[in-house]
Scaffold this motif. Structure first.
Motif, short mmCIF file in Angstrom:
data_model
loop_
_atom_site.label_atom_id
_atom_site.label_comp_id
_atom_site.label_asym_id
_atom_site.label_seq_id
_atom_site.Cartn_x
_atom_site.Cartn_y
_atom_site.Cartn_z
N ILE A 107 38.38 56.95 -6.42
CA ILE A 107 37.52 57.34 -7.54
C ILE A 107 36.22 56.56 -7.55
N VAL A 108 36.26 55.30 -7.11
CA VAL A 108 35.03 54.50 -7.02
C VAL A 108 34.19 54.95 -5.84
N GLN A 109 34.85 55.28 -4.74
CA GLN A 109 34.13 55.79 -3.58
C GLN A 109 33.40 57.09 -3.91
N SER A 145 32.57 58.24 -7.19
CA SER A 145 31.68 58.23 -8.36
C SER A 145 30.83 56.99 -8.47
N GLY A 146 31.09 55.97 -7.67
CA GLY A 146 30.35 54.72 -7.81
C GLY A 146 30.95 53.85 -8.91
N THR A 147 30.29 52.73 -9.18
CA THR A 147 30.85 51.78 -10.13
C THR A 147 30.35 51.98 -11.56
N ALA A 148 29.27 52.76 -11.74
CA ALA A 148 28.67 52.89 -13.07
C ALA A 148 29.64 53.42 -14.13
N PRO A 149 30.49 54.42 -13.85
CA PRO A 149 31.40 54.91 -14.90
C PRO A 149 32.35 53.84 -15.42
N PHE A 150 32.54 52.77 -14.66
CA PHE A 150 33.46 51.71 -15.07
C PHE A 150 32.72 50.48 -15.58
N VAL A 151 31.41 50.60 -15.76
CA VAL A 151 30.55 49.56 -16.31
C VAL A 151 30.65 48.27 -15.50
N TYR A 152 30.99 48.39 -14.22
CA TYR A 152 31.03 47.21 -13.37
C TYR A 152 29.62 46.65 -13.19
N GLY A 153 29.51 45.33 -13.31
CA GLY A 153 28.25 44.67 -13.02
C GLY A 153 27.27 44.59 -14.18
N MET A 154 27.59 45.18 -15.34
CA MET A 154 26.66 45.16 -16.47
C MET A 154 27.06 44.06 -17.45
N ALA A 155 26.19 43.09 -17.63
CA ALA A 155 26.46 41.98 -18.55
C ALA A 155 26.28 42.48 -19.99
N HIS A 156 27.33 42.34 -20.80
CA HIS A 156 27.27 42.85 -22.17
C HIS A 156 28.20 42.05 -23.07
N ASP A 157 27.91 42.10 -24.37
CA ASP A 157 28.80 41.52 -25.36
C ASP A 157 29.54 42.65 -26.07
N PRO A 174 34.97 44.77 -9.82
CA PRO A 174 36.21 45.44 -9.42
C PRO A 174 37.30 44.46 -9.03
N PRO A 175 38.54 44.77 -9.38
CA PRO A 175 39.66 43.93 -8.95
C PRO A 175 39.94 44.12 -7.46
N ASP A 176 40.77 43.27 -6.92
CA ASP A 176 41.14 43.39 -5.51
C ASP A 176 42.05 44.58 -5.27
N ALA A 177 42.74 45.04 -6.30
CA ALA A 177 43.56 46.25 -6.25
C ALA A 177 43.63 46.83 -7.65
N PHE A 178 43.97 48.10 -7.74
CA PHE A 178 44.03 48.78 -9.04
C PHE A 178 44.77 47.94 -10.07
N SER A 179 44.19 47.82 -11.25
CA SER A 179 44.75 46.96 -12.29
C SER A 179 44.68 47.66 -13.65
N VAL A 180 45.50 47.20 -14.58
CA VAL A 180 45.53 47.72 -15.94
C VAL A 180 45.59 46.55 -16.91
N THR A 181 44.81 46.63 -17.98
CA THR A 181 44.90 45.66 -19.06
C THR A 181 45.25 46.40 -20.35
N LEU A 182 45.89 45.67 -21.27
CA LEU A 182 46.20 46.18 -22.59
C LEU A 182 45.31 45.47 -23.61
N ASN A 183 44.85 46.19 -24.62
CA ASN A 183 43.93 45.62 -25.61
C ASN A 183 44.40 45.87 -27.04
N ILE A 184 44.16 44.87 -27.90
CA ILE A 184 44.09 45.07 -29.34
C ILE A 184 42.65 44.80 -29.74
N LEU A 185 41.99 45.80 -30.31
CA LEU A 185 40.63 45.65 -30.79
C LEU A 185 40.66 45.47 -32.31
#
Length: 309
Positions: A101-103, A105-117, A175-186
């Motif tokens: 999917i990264v190959q 669509s690129g990294t932009a859809p996953f917000v990789y590399g964008m510094a943000h709060d 990007p992680p070294d391999a596909f990863s998943v995190t869980l969040n409470i916002l």
């Protein structure tokens, strides 16, 4: 720096258990310790190795009907439950640079590399895979003119629990070294919609853009351009009397754009600047007004009559 939290040793719980605990536990998303105390509950859900796969299978069987109805995020986010007025539960997918999917669509859809709060606090737990990497900075929201401070690069390890502090912790995910998943409470609060989220320039440490938008911004512009005197009066009232600085700045910008040929426009933008750093007199040329049919001339100023109680 983001806060690492002891995940505790409690046994696995179900998603229903977590939701019930969050709905019955008093907490304040603006109090760091109060919100951090929810972390071990998220870790206990993370020890349930079946729940997420069960949810994914159920969604696929219904052609993702549940996500389509309630999920306003992109495909990277899986809502675990519809948003609650006090919290949001989600799983985030982090493909590696080698994943198809990264190959494609690129990294932009996953917000990789964008510094943000973030304009809300959130807890994150490393659920699957080695975990994504991030460059981390710290920013003082009380001194927005000060550049952020680099605090290092690390990844969220499997089973690790972390708190991202609202408006203070800045990161650029990698990007992680391999596909990863995190869980969040916002943490969720009505005030969060009025708090700006920012993109930062890592080279200078300064705020580069405001990422947050709100429906009120478009509505204020429509009211000033198409609402006639009543619309102008309403937005001027909001500009002077609304309790939140962001809405005051939004209303002032809308008033200025509605009267681009009026000398008052520059004064309005200058008046908005203390409430909204993106609106300063030197940035006036970046405002793209829609030309009003009757720009103000002599004796045709923006009125300040209060029409809303």
């Amino acid at each position: 720096m983001t806060r690492l939290i002891d995940p505790g040793i409690g046994g696995a719980i179900t998603l229903d258990d977590l939701v019930e605990a969050l709905e019955t536990t008093p907490f304040d998303p603006h109090d760091e310790d109060s919100f951090a105390a929810l972390g071990p509950l998220l870790a206990r859900l993370g020890r349930n190795r079946d729940f997420l796969a069960d949810l994914a299978i159920a969604e696929l069987k219904t052609r993702c009907a549940g996500q389509s109805a309630a999920n306003s995020y992109g495909a990277q986010v899986f809502l675990l439950r519809p948003p609650n007025r006090r919290f949001v539960l989600r799983a985030n997918f982090w493909p590696s640079g080698d994943d198809g999917i990264v190959q494609a669509s690129g990294t932009a859809p996953f917000v990789y590399g964008m510094a943000h709060d973030h304009n809300f606090p959130f807890l994150t737990y490393g659920y699957l895979g080695p975990g994504y990497w991030s460059d981390y900075w710290e920013h003082d929201p009380d001194r927005p003119e000060q550049p952020m401070r680099f605090t290092g690069r690390r990844r969220i390890e499997p089973g690790q629990l972390m708190l991202y502090r609202m408006c203070r912790d800045v990161h650029a995910q990698l990007p992680p070294d391999a596909f990863s998943v995190t869980l969040n409470i916002l943490g969720s609060h009505p005030s969060h919609r009025w708090i700006d989220q920012h993109r930062f320039d890592p080279a200078t440490g300064a705020i580069a853009d405001v990422l947050t938008t709100a429906p009120s911004e478009g509505l204020a512009t429509i009211a000033t351009h198409l609402g006639g005197g009543n619309g102008l009066d309403l937005i001027d009232h909001l500009a002077r009397r609304h309790p939140h600085p962001r809405m005051r700045a939004t209303a002032l910008a809308a008033l200025a754009s509605a009267r681009p040929d009026c000398p008052e426009a520059m004064a309005l933008i200058a008046r908005a600047a203390p409430d909204h750093p993106a609106l300063d007199p030197s940035a006036a040329d970046r405002v793209q007004p829609i030309r009003a049919k009757a720009p103000c001339g002599p004796g045709d100023s923006i009125r300040s009559r209060d029409t809303v109680a």
